[in-house]
Design an enzyme around this catalytic site. Structure first.
Site, PDB file in Angstrom:
ATOM      1  N   GLY A  70       0.790  -1.220   0.000  1.00  0.00           N
ATOM      2  CA  GLY A  70       0.000   0.000   0.000  1.00  0.00           C
ATOM      3  C   GLY A  70       0.824   1.272   0.000  1.00  0.00           C
ATOM      4  O   GLY A  70       0.468   2.250  -0.660  1.00  0.00           O
ATOM      5  N   HIS A 201      -1.334  -8.091   2.701  1.00  0.00           N
ATOM      6  CA  HIS A 201      -1.267  -8.695   4.035  1.00  0.00           C
ATOM      7  C   HIS A 201      -2.392  -8.240   4.955  1.00  0.00           C
ATOM      8  O   HIS A 201      -2.515  -8.727   6.080  1.00  0.00           O
ATOM      9  CB  HIS A 201       0.097  -8.434   4.685  1.00  0.00           C
ATOM     10  CG  HIS A 201       0.309  -7.041   5.172  1.00  0.00           C
ATOM     11  ND1 HIS A 201       0.281  -6.718   6.512  1.00  0.00           N
ATOM     12  CD2 HIS A 201       0.560  -5.885   4.523  1.00  0.00           C
ATOM     13  CE1 HIS A 201       0.523  -5.427   6.667  1.00  0.00           C
ATOM     14  NE2 HIS A 201       0.689  -4.901   5.483  1.00  0.00           N
ATOM     15  N   THR A 237      11.734  -7.464 -11.539  1.00  0.00           N
ATOM     16  CA  THR A 237      11.084  -8.755 -11.725  1.00  0.00           C
ATOM     17  C   THR A 237       9.948  -8.933 -10.719  1.00  0.00           C
ATOM     18  O   THR A 237      10.123  -8.701  -9.520  1.00  0.00           O
ATOM     19  CB  THR A 237      12.109  -9.887 -11.544  1.00  0.00           C
ATOM     20  OG1 THR A 237      13.167  -9.725 -12.483  1.00  0.00           O
ATOM     21  CG2 THR A 237      11.461 -11.246 -11.751  1.00  0.00           C
ATOM     22  N   CYS A 325       2.386   1.233  11.747  1.00  0.00           N
ATOM     23  CA  CYS A 325       3.529   1.932  11.162  1.00  0.00           C
ATOM     24  C   CYS A 325       4.105   2.990  12.093  1.00  0.00           C
ATOM     25  O   CYS A 325       5.199   3.486  11.876  1.00  0.00           O
ATOM     26  CB  CYS A 325       3.116   2.586   9.841  1.00  0.00           C
ATOM     27  SG  CYS A 325       2.500   1.409   8.623  1.00  0.00           S
TER      28      CYS A 325
END
Length: 384
Positions: A70, A201, A237, A325
């Site tokens: 996010g 998640h 990748t 966070c």
């Protein structure tokens, strides 16, 4: 008893997600950019995962870009839309005062670069008013970025109406839907959403994988330089195993959303009613009903949040005081301050976030344990 009531921070990886990720590792380990058979198998699986995630959002696969989560998706959407606006002389951005820091810090950086940002109030109920957004839009507004559901107090914004205002004024509308995807029905077309950020998640996918939806016709700029992955917009990748796990987790969440939301809402309401009834001097933060099914956020007078979390942890209860966070910070939550909660009260916040895996017994254990902890902490504090 061990109780995990911190699902807004992260969720356990589901069996379906683990199996899908493992299959990708075992069967599709080639580089999706390679032309040989192993690469083609990986590319096909990547396309299938993209189709799956897009279908869950009401989008087309060509409108979906895979990211690391996010935060990256928010940064990409906001930065690139601001750059596009500046090329047309539009250097005004709009957001709210209680966004996730992935949005707020990006906006602050753009302010230092010369952009002007309007921060809409969210009021005591934790909701943005549609009419206030309309008044804030100007001829030079390039982007409106408003979160779908708040990560701390769980309030759900009137996204469809907010998006309609932006569409009527020809302004791009981005929503940070990290807390909403997998838990609320989403249809980006019906809801007038131009860009949407999500993170796996939060709905039982592996960590480190997310996506950005960008409506066809919005000229999204390149975010990471390098190869030609993600149609030349985001080099590197692809994390194929993580992407496959995310697609499987999202499909499962969407398929069982109605029954899961009904169960979790019942648990949440029992928790909220029990806490308010058993602990005096308690405040529920945010609107009581217009909130995520599993979110309950409280403030307790005379209690410091960190001490509360430590005591809960000792009792086997995992919770948080706000965004994961910023859990290392002792400052008051900017979300609660934006609601008008005074700083001292905001320091005593507790976020309990539930999931369909939780049980009535776990709710009852928290209701039996939490009042005693709050009472003990208040007794230790002078003035209580």
């Amino acid at each position: 008893m061990n109780v995990y009531f911190d699902h807004a921070a992260t969720t356990a990886t589901s069996a379906a997600a683990r199996e899908a990720a493992l299959r990708a590792m075992e069967k599709c380990w080639g580089n999706p950019s390679s032309l040989h058979a192993a690469g083609r198998r990986a590319a096909q699986r990547l396309d299938e995962a993209r189709q799956s995630v897009a279908r869950c959002l009401g989008a087309s696969p060509a409108e979906l870009y895979f990211t690391s989560g996010g935060t990256e998706s928010d940064n990409w959407a906001i930065t690139q839309c601001a750059r596009m606006g500046a090329q047309e002389g539009k250097c005004h951005l709009i957001t709210s005062a209680f966004e996730h820091h992935a949005v707020l810090h990006t906006m602050e950086r753009l302010e230092r670069e010369g952009f002007e940002v309007t921060y809409l109030p969210v009021h005591e109920d934790g909701l943005v008013r549609v009419e206030e957004l309309e008044r804030a839009i100007r001829p030079d507004t390039a982007l409106v970025s408003l979160m779908y559901a708040n990560n701390e107090i769980g309030t759900i914004q009137p996204v469809t109406e907010l998006g309609a205002v932006c569409r009527a004024h020809g302004v791009l509308f981005h929503t940070d839907a990290v807390q909403a995807v997998g838990h609320l029905p989403i249809d980006v077309r019906a809801q007038n959403i131009d860009l949407l950020s999500l993170s796996g998640h939060k709905f039982h996918a592996p960590k480190g994988v997310g996506a950005l939806y960008c409506r066809r016709g919005v000229k999204l700029g390149r975010f990471i330089e390098g190869g030609g992955q993600e149609r030349g917009k985001r080099a590197g990748t692809e994390n194929l195993s993580g992407i496959c796990g995310m697609a499987a987790a999202l499909e499962e969440s969407v398929d069982h959303m109605e029954e899961n939301d009904r169960k979790v809402t019942e648990l949440r309401d029992a928790l909220i009613q029990g806490v308010l009834a058993r602990i005096p001097g308690t405040r529920l933060n945010g609107d009581q009903t217009r909130r995520l099914p599993g979110n309950a956020n409280f403030c307790f007078d005379g209690v410091e949040g960190e001490s509360l979390l430590l005591r809960l942890d000792m009792a086997g209860i995992c919770a948080s005081s706000g965004s994961a966070c910023t859990s290392g910070s002792l400052s008051a939550s900017h979300v609660l301050l934006a609601l008008g909660v005074d700083k001292q009260t905001a320091l005593g916040s507790l976020r309990l976030t539930l999931d369909a895996e939780n049980t009535v017994d776990e709710v009852n254990y928290v209701l039996e344990t939490l009042p005693g902890i709050v009472s003990s902490l208040r007794e230790m504090r002078t003035g209580w």
